[in-house]
Motif scaffolding. Structure first.
Motif: not given
Length: 298
Positions: A16-18, A23-24, A73-80, A83-91
């Motif tokens: 979150y801080a980064s 500016g993402a 695709p998601f913004d890698p700067r928001l990627h936390v 979650i396995g191969s099925t989900h992603q945790l994002l900000l």
């Protein structure tokens, strides 16, 4: 089980801080006040920046020739984390509270599709590795307040001022029984929920069973195409069918149905004050009498 990195709390804070520094992620300042109704305090938040954001429904966005899916695709700067191969945790790129998280499907699935066991496994893996309680919510359908067509759930840290969201707190006052779908007459709009046993709150199978049972009752009352919101807390899973996405300019999603209402203008805040938060939610939901006869308990 899909194992997330250890120290997920620290990882979320670091990401979150980064993301803010780069500016993402755009954090919107807000003013919060409490509105006391039916013995609980509703959170009403004035967010002027919301007035600058386009308010369109998922199908409208998806139909545009220039539509870009922010999750694929998601913004890698928001990627936390994955979650396995099925989900992603994002900000959440646009947030009014720090550390607002999204659980997105790794492959495109339509927002509004029923939640699956895999979706709930992603939820339990995430909240099981977070020390703070969270409100988990899902906007399903065009009138639910959803804004993106790619399937995703959202997780918001429980505000310091509450242990349970206002409408869920009122719902629990009717002492619903565990293991069956209940509708609370204490809320002035339709609701279908399940009180969760302690071992169910972190069980994908238990949560999926509770959700499926509540959804079956909701769809039996309002049809397969009805929009709805899901609000999940450690104590309960509650669904609210939706008649419309907003009322007199006030847009309501699952967070609003939980009792945390966002306003983009002083006029909207005044409307919530004069009509009451529950009055606004009654306008976007269905009358309670439509649901009571179809629930196991009222």
């Amino acid at each position: 089980m899909n194992h997330l990195p250890k120290r997920l709390d620290s990882l979320v804070r670091e990401r979150y801080a980064s993301a803010v520094a780069e500016g993402a992620l755009l954090f919107s300042e807000s003013v919060v006040y409490s509105q006391h109704e039916l013995g609980v305090d509703f959170e009403v938040r004035y967010v002027p920046a919301l007035a600058k954001r386009p308010n369109s429904k998922p199908s409208e966005k998806q139909a545009r020739a220039n539509f870009v899916n922010p999750f694929l695709p998601f913004d890698p700067r928001l990627h936390v984390a994955g979650i396995g191969s099925t989900h992603q945790l994002l900000l959440n790129k646009y947030c009014v509270a720090p550390n607002h998280l999204l659980i997105t499907t790794s492959e495109f699935k339509q927002q509004g599709e029923p939640l699956t066991m895999s979706d709930f496994a992603a939820v339990t893996d995430t909240i099981g590795d977070l020390s703070q309680a969270h409100i988990v919510f899902y906007n399903s359908g065009e009138e639910s307040g959803a804004s993106q067509p790619h399937k995703h759930l959202q997780l918001l840290p429980m505000p310091d001022t509450m242990t349970t969201p206002p409408t869920v707190s009122i719902w629990l006052q009717s002492a619903p029984k565990e293991g069956q779908v209940c509708s609370s007459s204490d809320l002035p709009f339709a609701n279908f929920g399940c009180r969760l046993a302690p071992d169910t709150a972190l069980s994908p199978k238990g949560l999926h069973a509770a959700y499926s049972a509540a959804l079956q009752r909701l769809l039996a009352s309002y049809g397969d195409s009805v929009s709805y919101n899901m609000v999940l807390t450690p104590l309960a899973l509650v669904l609210f069918p939706r008649a419309r996405s907003g009322w007199q300019g006030v847009s309501i999603n699952s967070l609003g149905m939980a009792g945390l209402v966002l306003c983009k203008s002083i006029e909207e805040m005044d409307l919530v004050k004069s009509s009451g938060a529950l009055g606004i939610l009654s306008q976007v939901g269905f009358p309670l009498k439509s649901a009571s006869a179809n629930a196991d308990n009222s």
